[in-house]
Design an enzyme around this catalytic site. Structure first.
Site, PDB file in Angstrom:
ATOM      1  N   ARG A 189      54.710  33.812  34.242  1.00 43.34           N
ATOM      2  CA  ARG A 189      53.571  33.599  35.137  1.00 43.34           C
ATOM      3  C   ARG A 189      52.652  32.487  34.620  1.00 43.34           C
ATOM      4  NH1 ARG A 189      50.199  38.719  37.248  1.00 43.34           N
ATOM      5  NH2 ARG A 189      49.218  38.826  35.208  1.00 43.34           N
ATOM      6  N   ARG A 248      49.371  46.668  28.230  1.00 42.21           N
ATOM      7  CA  ARG A 248      48.777  46.825  29.564  1.00 42.21           C
ATOM      8  C   ARG A 248      49.589  47.808  30.414  1.00 42.21           C
ATOM      9  NH1 ARG A 248      48.627  40.855  31.324  1.00 42.21           N
ATOM     10  NH2 ARG A 248      47.667  41.575  33.254  1.00 42.21           N
ATOM     11  N   LYS A 251      50.190  42.136  42.982  1.00 38.87           N
ATOM     12  CA  LYS A 251      48.959  42.465  43.722  1.00 38.87           C
ATOM     13  C   LYS A 251      48.210  41.195  44.121  1.00 38.87           C
ATOM     14  CE  LYS A 251      46.971  45.019  40.529  1.00 38.87           C
ATOM     15  NZ  LYS A 251      47.961  44.957  39.422  1.00 38.87           N
ATOM     16  N   ARG A 299      47.954  32.961  30.765  1.00 43.36           N
ATOM     17  CA  ARG A 299      46.846  33.796  30.298  1.00 43.36           C
ATOM     18  C   ARG A 299      47.189  34.397  28.943  1.00 43.36           C
ATOM     19  NH1 ARG A 299      45.842  37.771  35.262  1.00 43.36           N
ATOM     20  NH2 ARG A 299      45.620  39.167  33.490  1.00 43.36           N
ATOM     21  N   ARG A 313      40.802  51.281  38.523  1.00 44.81           N
ATOM     22  CA  ARG A 313      41.893  51.441  37.568  1.00 44.81           C
ATOM     23  C   ARG A 313      41.775  52.768  36.812  1.00 44.81           C
ATOM     24  NH1 ARG A 313      42.992  45.620  36.861  1.00 44.81           N
ATOM     25  NH2 ARG A 313      44.607  45.209  35.353  1.00 44.81           N
TER      26      ARG A 313
HETATM   27  P1  AMP Z   1      44.069  41.752  35.753  1.00 44.54           P
HETATM   28  O1  AMP Z   1      43.816  40.313  36.048  1.00 44.54           O
HETATM   29  O2  AMP Z   1      43.769  42.639  36.927  1.00 44.54           O
HETATM   30  O3  AMP Z   1      45.439  42.008  35.181  1.00 44.54           O
HETATM   31  O4  AMP Z   1      43.016  42.185  34.616  1.00 44.54           O
HETATM   32  C1  AMP Z   1      43.000  41.568  33.347  1.00 44.54           C
HETATM   33  C2  AMP Z   1      42.234  42.433  32.362  1.00 44.54           C
HETATM   34  O5  AMP Z   1      40.892  42.600  32.813  1.00 44.54           O
HETATM   35  C3  AMP Z   1      42.765  43.846  32.203  1.00 44.54           C
HETATM   36  O6  AMP Z   1      43.825  43.935  31.254  1.00 44.54           O
HETATM   37  C4  AMP Z   1      41.515  44.585  31.728  1.00 44.54           C
HETATM   38  O7  AMP Z   1      41.231  44.317  30.364  1.00 44.54           O
HETATM   39  C5  AMP Z   1      40.420  43.914  32.552  1.00 44.54           C
HETATM   40  N1  AMP Z   1      40.224  44.608  33.850  1.00 44.54           N
HETATM   41  C6  AMP Z   1      40.476  44.137  35.110  1.00 44.54           C
HETATM   42  N2  AMP Z   1      40.150  45.028  36.041  1.00 44.54           N
HETATM   43  C7  AMP Z   1      39.674  46.111  35.382  1.00 44.54           C
HETATM   44  C8  AMP Z   1      39.193  47.378  35.785  1.00 44.54           C
HETATM   45  N3  AMP Z   1      39.147  47.739  37.086  1.00 44.54           N
HETATM   46  N4  AMP Z   1      38.792  48.254  34.812  1.00 44.54           N
HETATM   47  C9  AMP Z   1      38.820  47.924  33.512  1.00 44.54           C
HETATM   48  N5  AMP Z   1      39.288  46.746  33.055  1.00 44.54           N
HETATM   49  C10 AMP Z   1      39.712  45.845  33.966  1.00 44.54           C
END
Ligand code: AMP
Length: 219
Positions: A127, A171, A13, A160, A88
């Protein structure tokens, strides 16, 4: 144009959103990036969000919704945006619909990147992210020119914490239970386009461009 990119973690994404940002000249708005910035800046929201992010679970809806609402009010988001990682949950999707409706706006298209779990684990474990500008690389599929350093800003690359294998599995489970229902939600509203997320970055980019060009046709 107002776009949502859906898909499990590691589906690509972020990479595709950054490409689209340049091509369509609308900002990528990534909830994960906004949250990581809040954590880095030790804001009250960041301190609250961190414990969920470290475990690979979702940050509570009200916190994320507030963050996105503030970001969408910025002037650069007026002419459109690419949402990456938000919504999400169904509650977030409804909150998004309502906040846009208040400004007589709506989502134009939802692109769902489809990638098998095994491929995702392979991708995420390699990554690397730039500490400075957030650019992403992969140790095998998309290595930086200089090991450990960002091509764009020379920032330090890191893995990360939540990209460790166990957290990735968590996740993916969270995606299945909480985010996957959004596919039917957007399909029912005629907004969903499924994009095969496996292949070269360029092939995936072309599929996305075709889907965007197709406008209203249902996939
Ligand atoms: P990402 O970088 O999108 O993979 O997000 C990393 C982490 O941030 C996720 O595993 C969640 O803990 C939190 N996170 C990101 N976006 C959301 C969202 N829309 N709702 C809830 N938690 C989020």
């Amino acid at each position: 144009m107002r776009l949502v990119l859906l898909g499990p973690p590691g589906a690509g994404k972020g990479t595709q959103a950054k490409q689209l940002e340049e091509e369509l000249r609308i900002p990528q708005i990534a909830s994960g990036d906004l949250l990581r910035a809040a954590v880095r800046n030790k804001t009250p929201l960041g301190l609250e969000a961190k414990r969920y992010m470290d475990q690979g679970t979702l940050v509570p809806d009200d916190l994320v919704i507030k963050l996105i609402e503030q970001r969408l009010a910025d002037p650069d988001a007026k002419k459109g945006f690419i949402l990456d990682g938000f919504p999400r949950t169904l509650a977030q999707a409804e909150a998004l619909r309502e906040m846009l409706e208040r400004n007589h706006q709506a989502i134009d298209l939802v692109l769902a990147l489809v990638v098998p779990d095994q491929e995702i684990i392979k991708r995420i474990s390699g990554r690397r992210t730039c500490k400075n500008c957030g650019a992403m690389y992969h140790t095998i599929f998309d290595p930086p020119r200089n090991v450990g350093l960002c091509n764009k800003c020379n920032g330090e690359l890191y893995q990360r914490d939540d990209d460790a294998e166990d957290t990735v599995k968590m996740r993916l489970e969270v995606y299945d239970t909480q985010t996957r229902p959004l596919l039917s939600y957007y399909q029912d509203r005629g907004l969903l386009r499924r994009i095969e997320g496996v292949g070269s970055l360029d092939d995936i980019r072309k599929r996305i461009k075709t889907a965007i060009g197709e406008g209203g046709k249902q996939a």
